[in-house]
Each structure stands twice: as C-alpha cells, then as structure tokens.
Design a protein around this motif. Structure first.
Motif, short mmCIF file in Angstrom:
data_model
loop_
_atom_site.label_atom_id
_atom_site.label_comp_id
_atom_site.label_asym_id
_atom_site.label_seq_id
_atom_site.Cartn_x
_atom_site.Cartn_y
_atom_site.Cartn_z
N GLY A 1 0.85 -1.19 0.00
CA GLY A 1 0.00 0.00 0.00
C GLY A 1 0.88 1.23 0.00
N ASP A 2 0.68 2.11 0.96
CA ASP A 2 1.48 3.33 1.07
C ASP A 2 2.69 3.17 1.99
OD1 ASP A 2 -0.26 4.67 -0.60
OD2 ASP A 2 -1.49 5.42 1.04
N GLN A 3 2.86 1.98 2.56
CA GLN A 3 3.91 1.79 3.56
C GLN A 3 5.16 1.16 2.96
OE1 GLN A 3 3.91 2.72 6.95
NE2 GLN A 3 6.07 2.25 6.63
N LYS A 4 6.30 1.79 3.18
CA LYS A 4 7.59 1.23 2.79
C LYS A 4 8.13 0.46 3.99
CE LYS A 4 11.64 3.43 2.55
NZ LYS A 4 12.72 4.34 2.13
N ILE A 5 8.57 -0.77 3.76
CA ILE A 5 9.06 -1.63 4.83
C ILE A 5 10.43 -2.15 4.44
CG2 ILE A 5 8.64 -3.75 6.14
CD1 ILE A 5 5.62 -3.26 5.34
N ASN A 6 11.37 -2.07 5.37
CA ASN A 6 12.70 -2.63 5.18
C ASN A 6 12.76 -3.99 5.87
OD1 ASN A 6 14.51 -0.41 3.97
ND2 ASN A 6 13.32 0.63 5.54
N ILE A 7 13.41 -4.93 5.21
CA ILE A 7 13.65 -6.26 5.78
C ILE A 7 15.16 -6.47 5.77
CG2 ILE A 7 13.33 -8.75 5.51
CD1 ILE A 7 10.73 -8.07 3.97
N ARG A 8 15.72 -6.81 6.91
CA ARG A 8 17.16 -7.07 7.00
C ARG A 8 17.36 -8.52 7.43
NH1 ARG A 8 19.16 -3.39 10.96
NH2 ARG A 8 19.00 -1.84 9.33
N ILE A 9 18.22 -9.22 6.69
CA ILE A 9 18.58 -10.60 7.01
C ILE A 9 20.02 -10.59 7.50
CG2 ILE A 9 18.80 -12.96 6.14
CD1 ILE A 9 15.92 -11.83 5.97
N THR A 10 20.23 -11.19 8.68
CA THR A 10 21.57 -11.26 9.25
C THR A 10 21.95 -12.71 9.55
OG1 THR A 10 20.72 -10.92 11.49
CG2 THR A 10 21.42 -8.95 10.29
N LYS A 11 23.23 -12.90 9.76
CA LYS A 11 23.75 -14.23 10.11
C LYS A 11 24.61 -14.06 11.36
CE LYS A 11 26.40 -17.95 7.93
NZ LYS A 11 27.16 -18.29 6.71
N ASP A 12 24.36 -14.91 12.36
CA ASP A 12 25.11 -14.78 13.61
C ASP A 12 26.39 -15.62 13.58
OD1 ASP A 12 24.44 -17.45 14.29
OD2 ASP A 12 22.82 -16.83 15.63
N ALA A 13 27.15 -15.54 14.63
CA ALA A 13 28.44 -16.24 14.71
C ALA A 13 28.30 -17.76 14.70
CB ALA A 13 29.19 -15.78 15.95
N HIS A 14 27.09 -18.26 14.95
CA HIS A 14 26.85 -19.71 14.94
C HIS A 14 26.33 -20.20 13.60
CE1 HIS A 14 27.55 -19.64 19.24
NE2 HIS A 14 26.68 -18.65 19.34
N GLY A 15 26.19 -19.29 12.64
CA GLY A 15 25.75 -19.66 11.29
C GLY A 15 24.24 -19.62 11.09
N TYR A 16 23.49 -19.13 12.07
CA TYR A 16 22.04 -19.04 11.94
C TYR A 16 21.63 -17.69 11.36
CZ TYR A 16 21.59 -23.26 14.71
OH TYR A 16 21.68 -24.55 15.16
N PHE A 17 20.57 -17.70 10.57
CA PHE A 17 20.05 -16.50 9.95
C PHE A 17 18.89 -15.96 10.79
CE2 PHE A 17 22.18 -18.82 6.68
CZ PHE A 17 22.78 -17.86 5.89
N GLN A 18 18.77 -14.64 10.81
CA GLN A 18 17.72 -13.94 11.53
C GLN A 18 17.09 -12.92 10.58
OE1 GLN A 18 17.64 -15.11 14.70
NE2 GLN A 18 19.62 -16.09 14.46
N PHE A 19 15.92 -12.42 10.92
CA PHE A 19 15.35 -11.32 10.16
C PHE A 19 14.81 -10.28 11.12
CE2 PHE A 19 11.47 -13.73 10.91
CZ PHE A 19 10.54 -12.74 11.15
N VAL A 20 14.73 -9.06 10.62
CA VAL A 20 14.10 -7.97 11.35
C VAL A 20 13.41 -7.10 10.31
CG1 VAL A 20 16.17 -6.51 11.35
CG2 VAL A 20 14.43 -6.18 13.11
N THR A 21 12.23 -6.59 10.66
CA THR A 21 11.51 -5.69 9.76
C THR A 21 11.41 -4.31 10.40
OG1 THR A 21 9.33 -6.31 10.65
CG2 THR A 21 10.16 -7.59 8.78
N SER A 22 11.32 -3.30 9.55
CA SER A 22 11.26 -1.92 10.05
C SER A 22 9.90 -1.56 10.63
CB SER A 22 11.60 -0.95 8.92
OG SER A 22 10.64 -1.04 7.87
N HIS A 23 8.87 -2.33 10.27
CA HIS A 23 7.51 -2.05 10.74
C HIS A 23 6.76 -3.36 11.00
CE1 HIS A 23 8.65 1.68 8.77
NE2 HIS A 23 7.71 2.27 9.50
N TYR A 24 5.76 -3.26 11.87
CA TYR A 24 4.85 -4.37 12.16
C TYR A 24 3.43 -3.92 11.83
CZ TYR A 24 8.77 -5.59 15.25
OH TYR A 24 10.00 -5.87 15.78
N TYR A 25 2.63 -4.83 11.29
CA TYR A 25 1.24 -4.51 10.96
C TYR A 25 0.36 -4.73 12.18
CZ TYR A 25 -3.29 -4.62 8.67
OH TYR A 25 -4.58 -4.37 8.31
#
Length: 100
Positions: free
Chosen positions: A27-51
């Motif tokens: 819609g009118d909302q811009k959302i950023n999604i960031r994917i990271t990897k920790d020191a143990h090799g696992y991936f995480q995500f974080v979003t700039s907004h929640y609905y």
C-alpha cells in the motif's frame, strides 16, 4: 575461518553479519527487511515495521528465529509482514520497529 570470527572479542557482546536487505512497499507503507547471520551460522530477520490491524490486540511480531538459510528467514519475514495485512482495514496502522 569466517570473517565474523575476527570480531570475536571478550569486549564484544554480540555480532551479526548483514547478509541482505530488502525494501518492499505494501500500500502506502515502505518496509525494510534485513537478514543477518550470527556467529553460529544461523540466519535472523528484522523488519522496520509491524502490521497492527484494528481487530488485533497488538501488532503481529513473529517469534521464529535461528533459521538455517537466508531463504527461510526471508519466507518468515514475509509472513510477519503480510499474514494479517488487510488493505480494506482503514483503521489499521503500521507500527515502527524502533530497534530496526
């Protein structure tokens, strides 16, 4: 040796590598999604907004974490953003993630 290992130091509490970052529009909302990897090799995500739909008690924030692939993290990030999204809900809001 992974490059993340060079940041292993007793003075550093936490380290993650940014693997990818995406910008989407709903819609009118811009959302950023960031994917990271920790020191143990696992991936995480974080979003700039929640609905937060008007019929929901609070914004939807997924509790899943520690994914084995970047693809899996992206799939869960998409679920968090669109699972409850209702374009007809005129009283819904996007809540900014202050920790993004």
């Amino acid at each position: 040796m992974s490059l993340i290992d060079y940041l292993d130091d007793e003075k550093i509490d936490f380290v993650e590598e940014i693997v990818s970052q995406w910008i989407i529009r709903i819609g009118d909302q811009k959302i950023n999604i960031r994917i990271t990897k920790d020191a143990h090799g696992y991936f995480q995500f974080v979003t700039s907004h929640y609905y937060h739909g008007s019929e929901q008690a609070g914004p939807y924030i997924a509790s899943a974490a520690n994914f084995t692939s970047e693809k899996e993290a992206i799939i869960y990030a998409r679920r968090q953003v669109v699972s409850f999204y209702d374009p007809a809900d005129k009283n819904a809001v996007w809540v900014e993630n202050t920790l993004f």
